[in-house]
Design an enzyme around this catalytic site. Structure first.
Site, PDB file in Angstrom:
ATOM      1  N   LYS A 101       0.825  -1.224   0.000  1.00  0.00           N
ATOM      2  CA  LYS A 101       0.000   0.000   0.000  1.00  0.00           C
ATOM      3  C   LYS A 101       0.852   1.264   0.000  1.00  0.00           C
ATOM      4  CE  LYS A 101      -2.330  -0.331   3.854  1.00  0.00           C
ATOM      5  NZ  LYS A 101      -1.770  -1.550   4.436  1.00  0.00           N
ATOM      6  N   ARG A 114      11.547  -5.651   4.835  1.00  0.00           N
ATOM      7  CA  ARG A 114      11.417  -4.252   5.264  1.00  0.00           C
ATOM      8  C   ARG A 114      12.073  -4.043   6.633  1.00  0.00           C
ATOM      9  NH1 ARG A 114       5.483  -1.884   5.409  1.00  0.00           N
ATOM     10  NH2 ARG A 114       5.315  -2.993   7.372  1.00  0.00           N
ATOM     11  N   ARG A 167      -9.120   1.100   9.704  1.00  0.00           N
ATOM     12  CA  ARG A 167      -8.564  -0.189  10.123  1.00  0.00           C
ATOM     13  C   ARG A 167      -9.638  -1.101  10.708  1.00  0.00           C
ATOM     14  NH1 ARG A 167      -3.140   0.834   9.340  1.00  0.00           N
ATOM     15  NH2 ARG A 167      -1.808  -0.653  10.379  1.00  0.00           N
ATOM     16  N   ARG A 197      11.919  -1.133  11.504  1.00  0.00           N
ATOM     17  CA  ARG A 197      10.704  -0.819  12.272  1.00  0.00           C
ATOM     18  C   ARG A 197      10.533  -1.791  13.428  1.00  0.00           C
ATOM     19  NH1 ARG A 197       5.536   0.379   8.524  1.00  0.00           N
ATOM     20  NH2 ARG A 197       4.548  -0.557  10.350  1.00  0.00           N
ATOM     21  N   ARG A 204      -0.119  -8.628  13.744  1.00  0.00           N
ATOM     22  CA  ARG A 204      -0.709  -7.573  12.905  1.00  0.00           C
ATOM     23  C   ARG A 204      -1.566  -8.182  11.797  1.00  0.00           C
ATOM     24  NH1 ARG A 204       4.393  -4.687  11.218  1.00  0.00           N
ATOM     25  NH2 ARG A 204       3.063  -3.545   9.765  1.00  0.00           N
TER      26      ARG A 204
END
Ligand code: AMP
Length: 187
Positions: free
Chosen positions: A13, A127, A88, A133, A144
């Protein structure tokens, strides 16, 4: 162009939104980025949000809506926006409809970038190495994804009912996915 991008964590996204932002010259509004900026600035809100974000859980609807409302009130959003990471859950979807109707800017398109959950885990691991992160560790990622499946996936149905949902395949190169999105938007 007023667009809501939907998809599991790691569906691409954010990457797609950054390209669309250039293409249409409208802001990319990511609630995750807004929250990470508050965390980096060590505001009271940011410090409270960090605890929740590091566990991969959702920050409270009111806090995120408040941030989004402020961001949408900035001048550049008058031309439209690409929303990434909001709504969300179904409560946020209703809150967003109300907010956008109030400012006379209802969403025109909702695009779901559909990916296979196992591919998502691999992408996020990559990532984690690139961006470091705190919520990209494998256990947090799996949580998640669970939250996505339980709370965010029903939002897809919400936009289906509003007849503005399109689904594109998230597999393949960034360019391929971008072309699929553009062909939906230029239809
Ligand atoms: P993202 O960058 O969209 O993956 O978001 C990173 C984290 O920020 C999420 O795991 C949540 O903790 C928080 N977050 C982002 N957007 C929202 C939202 N709309 N509602 C609640 N929490 C959010």
């Amino acid at each position: 162009m007023r667009l809501v991008l939907l998809g599991a964590p790691g569906s691409g996204k954010g990457t797609q939104a950054k390209i669309l932002k250039q293409e249409f010259n409208i802001p990319h509004i990511s609630t995750g980025d807004l929250l990470r900026a508050a965390v980096a600035a060590k505001t009271e809100l940011g410090l409270a949000a960090k605890v929740v974000m590091d566990k991969g859980q959702l920050v409270s609807d009111e806090i995120v809506l408040g941030m989004l409302k402020e961001r949408l009130a900035q001048d550049d959003a008058a031309a439209g926006f690409i929303l990434d990471g909001f709504p969300r859950n179904l409560v946020q979807a209703d809150m967003l409809d109300t907010l956008l109707n109030e400012i006379n800017m209802p969403a025109e398109h909702a695009i779901l970038i559909a990916v296979d959950p196992e591919e998502v885990v691999g992408r996020i691991a990559k990532r984690a190495l690139e961006e470091g992160r705190a919520d990209d560790t494998e256990t947090v990622v799996r949580d998640r994804i669970k939250i996505y499946e339980n709370q965010t996936a029903p939002v897809v149905e919400h936009y289906k009912q509003h007849e503005i949902l399109s689904e594109v395949l998230g597999q393949g190169s960034v360019d391929q996915v971008q072309h699929r999105i553009l062909s939906v938007l230029r239809f």
